[in-house]
Design a protein around this motif. Structure first.
Motif, mmCIF file in Angstrom:
data_model
loop_
_atom_site.group_PDB
_atom_site.id
_atom_site.type_symbol
_atom_site.label_atom_id
_atom_site.label_comp_id
_atom_site.label_asym_id
_atom_site.label_seq_id
_atom_site.Cartn_x
_atom_site.Cartn_y
_atom_site.Cartn_z
ATOM 1 N N GLU A 219 0.764 -1.198 0.050
ATOM 2 C CA GLU A 219 0.050 -0.101 0.053
ATOM 3 C C GLU A 219 0.881 1.394 -0.011
ATOM 4 N N PHE A 220 2.110 1.232 0.560
ATOM 5 C CA PHE A 220 2.729 2.364 0.802
ATOM 6 C C PHE A 220 3.617 2.459 -0.593
ATOM 7 N N CYS A 221 3.960 1.613 -1.228
ATOM 8 C CA CYS A 221 4.888 1.711 -2.665
ATOM 9 C C CYS A 221 3.875 1.454 -3.727
ATOM 10 N N GLU A 222 2.686 1.513 -3.810
ATOM 11 C CA GLU A 222 1.710 0.868 -4.952
ATOM 12 C C GLU A 222 1.560 1.961 -5.881
ATOM 13 N N ARG A 223 1.900 3.124 -5.655
ATOM 14 C CA ARG A 223 1.687 4.134 -6.903
ATOM 15 C C ARG A 223 2.578 3.758 -8.100
ATOM 16 N N VAL A 224 1.770 3.298 -9.214
ATOM 17 C CA VAL A 224 2.433 3.025 -10.476
ATOM 18 C C VAL A 224 2.603 4.196 -11.179
ATOM 19 N N GLU A 225 3.640 4.268 -11.834
ATOM 20 C CA GLU A 225 4.078 5.327 -12.682
ATOM 21 C C GLU A 225 4.460 5.062 -13.858
ATOM 22 N N GLY A 226 3.586 4.314 -14.706
ATOM 23 C CA GLY A 226 3.608 3.959 -16.119
ATOM 24 C C GLY A 226 4.567 2.753 -16.303
ATOM 25 N N VAL A 227 5.123 2.720 -17.343
ATOM 26 C CA VAL A 227 5.526 1.508 -17.777
ATOM 27 C C VAL A 227 6.829 1.655 -18.534
ATOM 28 N N VAL A 228 7.807 0.756 -18.476
ATOM 29 C CA VAL A 228 8.966 0.778 -19.097
ATOM 30 C C VAL A 228 9.085 -0.274 -20.125
ATOM 31 N N ILE A 229 9.525 0.126 -21.398
ATOM 32 C CA ILE A 229 9.394 -0.598 -22.440
ATOM 33 C C ILE A 229 10.901 -0.704 -23.166
ATOM 34 N N ASP A 230 11.616 -2.051 -23.110
ATOM 35 C CA ASP A 230 12.864 -1.756 -23.957
ATOM 36 C C ASP A 230 12.467 -2.306 -25.261
ATOM 37 N N MET A 231 12.800 -1.713 -26.569
ATOM 38 C CA MET A 231 12.624 -1.923 -27.735
ATOM 39 C C MET A 231 13.420 -1.269 -28.781
ATOM 40 N N ASP A 272 10.181 -4.223 -32.160
ATOM 41 C CA ASP A 272 10.970 -5.573 -31.458
ATOM 42 C C ASP A 272 11.003 -5.321 -30.090
ATOM 43 N N ILE A 273 9.952 -5.823 -29.368
ATOM 44 C CA ILE A 273 9.984 -5.466 -27.789
ATOM 45 C C ILE A 273 10.704 -6.426 -27.191
ATOM 46 N N SER A 274 11.833 -6.104 -26.405
ATOM 47 C CA SER A 274 12.294 -7.076 -25.556
ATOM 48 C C SER A 274 12.108 -7.245 -24.015
ATOM 49 N N SER A 275 11.583 -6.277 -23.598
ATOM 50 C CA SER A 275 10.917 -6.347 -22.112
ATOM 51 C C SER A 275 9.836 -5.096 -21.818
ATOM 52 N N VAL A 276 8.889 -5.465 -20.996
ATOM 53 C CA VAL A 276 8.093 -4.789 -20.719
ATOM 54 C C VAL A 276 7.863 -4.735 -19.088
ATOM 55 N N THR A 277 8.027 -3.581 -18.319
ATOM 56 C CA THR A 277 7.843 -3.657 -16.855
ATOM 57 C C THR A 277 7.097 -2.434 -16.488
ATOM 58 N N GLN A 278 6.303 -2.695 -15.203
ATOM 59 C CA GLN A 278 5.681 -1.576 -14.651
ATOM 60 C C GLN A 278 6.626 -0.730 -13.716
ATOM 61 N N ARG A 279 6.605 0.510 -13.933
ATOM 62 C CA ARG A 279 7.251 1.296 -13.264
ATOM 63 C C ARG A 279 6.582 1.572 -11.725
ATOM 64 N N ARG A 280 7.169 0.868 -10.632
ATOM 65 C CA ARG A 280 6.387 1.442 -9.219
ATOM 66 C C ARG A 280 7.481 2.176 -8.558
ATOM 67 N N THR A 281 6.645 3.182 -7.659
ATOM 68 C CA THR A 281 7.431 3.962 -6.855
ATOM 69 C C THR A 281 8.258 3.122 -6.008
ATOM 70 N N SER A 282 9.583 3.573 -5.670
ATOM 71 C CA SER A 282 10.216 2.433 -4.806
ATOM 72 C C SER A 282 10.049 3.004 -3.346
ATOM 73 N N LEU A 283 10.483 2.221 -2.496
ATOM 74 C CA LEU A 283 10.186 2.538 -1.069
ATOM 75 C C LEU A 283 11.111 3.733 -0.783
ATOM 76 N N ARG A 284 12.184 3.774 -1.433
ATOM 77 C CA ARG A 284 13.107 4.999 -0.879
ATOM 78 C C ARG A 284 12.282 6.312 -1.587
ATOM 79 N N GLN A 285 12.007 6.434 -2.842
ATOM 80 C CA GLN A 285 11.369 7.481 -3.226
ATOM 81 C C GLN A 285 10.026 8.130 -2.369
#
Ligand SMILES: Nc1ncnc2c1ncn2[C@@H]1O[C@H](COP(=O)(O)OP(=O)(O)OP(=O)(O)O)[C@@H](O)[C@H]1O
Ligand SMILES: [Mg+2]
Length: 294
Positions: A219-231, A272-285
């Motif tokens: 709950e503390f870190c759940e803010r999702v901040e978009g998606v990171v795509i390597d392609m 040509d997509i090699s990876s897709v990850t959700q960008r979540r706020t880190s605990l540090r941030q």
């Protein structure tokens, strides 16, 4: 609930160390206790372990009311294991005699066997007859953890257990915490290592004299901040919410439910997509966002 506090407050003279602390902890859960230096973390652990009295407020620990009677405090101490900030051993006694002394305080049956097993388990068997004054910092810390677990407590209060430990010793404390948790033991882990909390805690409590956050880690870190795509892509289709690009790494501002559509469009545009990850706020941030402005 193994711990339930209501408005717990501790003053030292005029100074308020902890004010109005309300939280709870279930069996088998790890609570990460975070906060700046002087935030009241150690004071909180000492109150929960029945080592110092609260000025006001109340708490139930392992089914007993804190400070209600000597018998209640004794029962709490019998069920709590403490790994204090400073270990506090009899430096001129051997490790073995120290543990035997503490086993005696708990009136443990079979104390000698338990003590030797604990020393072996924490890799101190060979040095068991050496005076604690000759121990390194890490060895004292392992001895402190061994002492805290001698009486098989239901609740373990750890005050910066890995401060100053080498990476291997730190990893073994982490696996010990996981092992205890799997057995249903509850743990309060006070630390300055946000990575440690991220890896081990179910809940977080952020203290800065008062509670700044209390709840599930997710709950503390759940803010999702978009998606990171390597392609690799020749040209990005029009109208994409591109937040940032760094070589072949693209960061898009999309909510999780919009990601499949985004990927279809990119693939249709020849990516040509090699990876897709959700960008979540880190605990540090999140921690810095919360306490940075104080
Ligand atoms: N025995 C004491 N006498 C007077 N003041 C105390 C005592 N113990 C703690 N305090 C005060 O209470 C406040 C909280 O201290 P505490 O040790 O609980 O902080 P902490 O969060 O553990 O900090 P750190 O991260 O530095 O270990 C501080 O202002 C400290 O000076
Ligand atoms: Mg402290």
């Amino acid at each position: 609930m193994i711990v339930e506090t209501q408005g717990l407050t501790r003053r030292f003279g005029e100074r308020i160390a902890v004010a109005d602390l309300t939280f709870s902890l279930d069996e088998g859960q790890v609570l990460g206790l975070l906060g700046p230096n002087g935030a009241g973390k150690t004071t909180t652990l000492r109150m929960l372990g029945g080592l110092i009295a609260a000025t006001s407020g109340s708490a139930t620990v392992c089914g007993h009311s804190l400070g209600k009677s000597d018998a209640a405090n004794t029962a709490i101490r019998a069920r709590c294991g403490n790994v204090p900030e400073v270990p506090g051993f009899y430096e001129r006694l051997s490790a073995r005699d120290n543990l035997r002394f503490f086993a005696g305080l708990h009136r443990l049956p079979d104390a000698h066997r338990r003590v030797d097993a604990a020393l072996d388990r924490f890799a101190l068997g060979e040095r068991r007859d050496d005076r604690v004054s000759t121990y390194s910092k890490g060895m004292k810390q392992r001895l402190s953890i061994a002492r805290a677990l001698l009486h098989e407590p239901q609740l373990v209060l750890l005050d910066e257990p890995t401060a100053g430990l080498d990476p291997l010793a730190t990893a073994s404390v982490h696996s010990l915490i996981r092992e205890l948790k799997a057995k249903g033991v509850s743990l309060v882990l006070c630390t300055h290592s946000l990575e440690e909390v991220e890896a081990l805690a179910d809940r977080v409590l952020i203290l800065d004299q008062t509670v700044r956050f209390s709840g599930a880690l997710a709950e503390f870190c759940e803010r999702v901040e978009g998606v990171v795509i390597d392609m690799r892509i020749d040209a990005l289709p029009d109208g994409m919410n591109l937040a940032r690009q760094d070589l072949s790494r693209y960061v898009f501002d999309y909510a999780p439910e919009e990601v499949p559509q985004l990927i279809r469009r990119l693939v249709a545009a020849g990516a040509d997509i090699s990876s897709v990850t959700q960008r979540r706020t880190s605990l540090r941030q999140r921690y810095l966002d919360l306490l940075g402005e104080r």
